[in-house]
Design an enzyme around this catalytic site. Sequence first.
Site, PDB file in Angstrom:
ATOM      1  CB  CYS A 102      -0.189   2.678   5.506  1.00  0.00           C
ATOM      2  SG  CYS A 102      -0.471   1.252   4.916  1.00  0.00           S
ATOM      3  CB  CYS A 104      -0.842  -0.074   1.228  1.00  0.00           C
ATOM      4  SG  CYS A 104      -2.117   1.717   1.435  1.00  0.00           S
ATOM      5  CB  CYS A 119     -10.000  -3.880 -11.056  1.00  0.00           C
ATOM      6  SG  CYS A 119      -9.849  -2.828 -12.423  1.00  0.00           S
ATOM      7  CB  CYS A 125      -3.864   2.946   5.619  1.00  0.00           C
ATOM      8  SG  CYS A 125      -4.160   3.190   4.307  1.00  0.00           S
ATOM      9  CB  CYS A 131      -5.120  -0.445   2.707  1.00  0.00           C
ATOM     10  SG  CYS A 131      -4.232  -0.957   3.999  1.00  0.00           S
TER      11      CYS A 131
HETATM   12 ZN   LIG Z   1      -2.607   1.002   3.775  1.00  0.00          ZN
END
Ligand SMILES: [Zn+2]
Length: 174
Positions: A92, A89, A161, A141, A138
């Site tokens: 984060c 990510c 996607c 986060c 995510c």
């Molecule tokens: Zn994240």
Amino acid sequence: MHTMNIKLLLITGTLLLAACSAESQPSKPMPTTTNPYYSRTDTTPLTLANSEWKKVLPADVYTIAREQGTERAFTGKYWDFEGLGTYYCAACGNQLFRSDSKFGSGCGWPSFYEPVRKTAVRYIDDNTHGMVRTEVRCGRCDGHLGHVFDDGPPPTGLRFCMNSIVLEFEPDSK
Ligand SMILES: [Zn+2]
């Protein structure tokens, strides 16, 4: 006059060397130093206000992650990228996908058939834009990553996607 020229040559030579060595270095992962919440090891969920995220995220990451934005199809850096490694990510540092589960969906966004682990992502019903979709966020986060559809390949039949902008690729070490 003569000494001046030699000095100049030396300086130019040093600059060239510096430029070369900078170029030959393997690209390092680029966690932003201005984002204190970024970690590739800490999986503790983050619950920050958007006002705080706005201070620490690059504007394009913020728009996707915190405002459910979408990058234009076929414009992101990973939609046709085939490197072997791990996707994190960008907001984060949470580990999200492995390149093994990436496939060429032709949709213009990087597509995966499964996350690296079940808790890497979370799912939210999304009925905006006149569509019934499942938003993927995510797991650490809670930032928006993209959507998941049921037209993916085996073994899961799913197509995650994702937006390249909120992903950060780290190649496997050889
Ligand atoms: Zn994240």
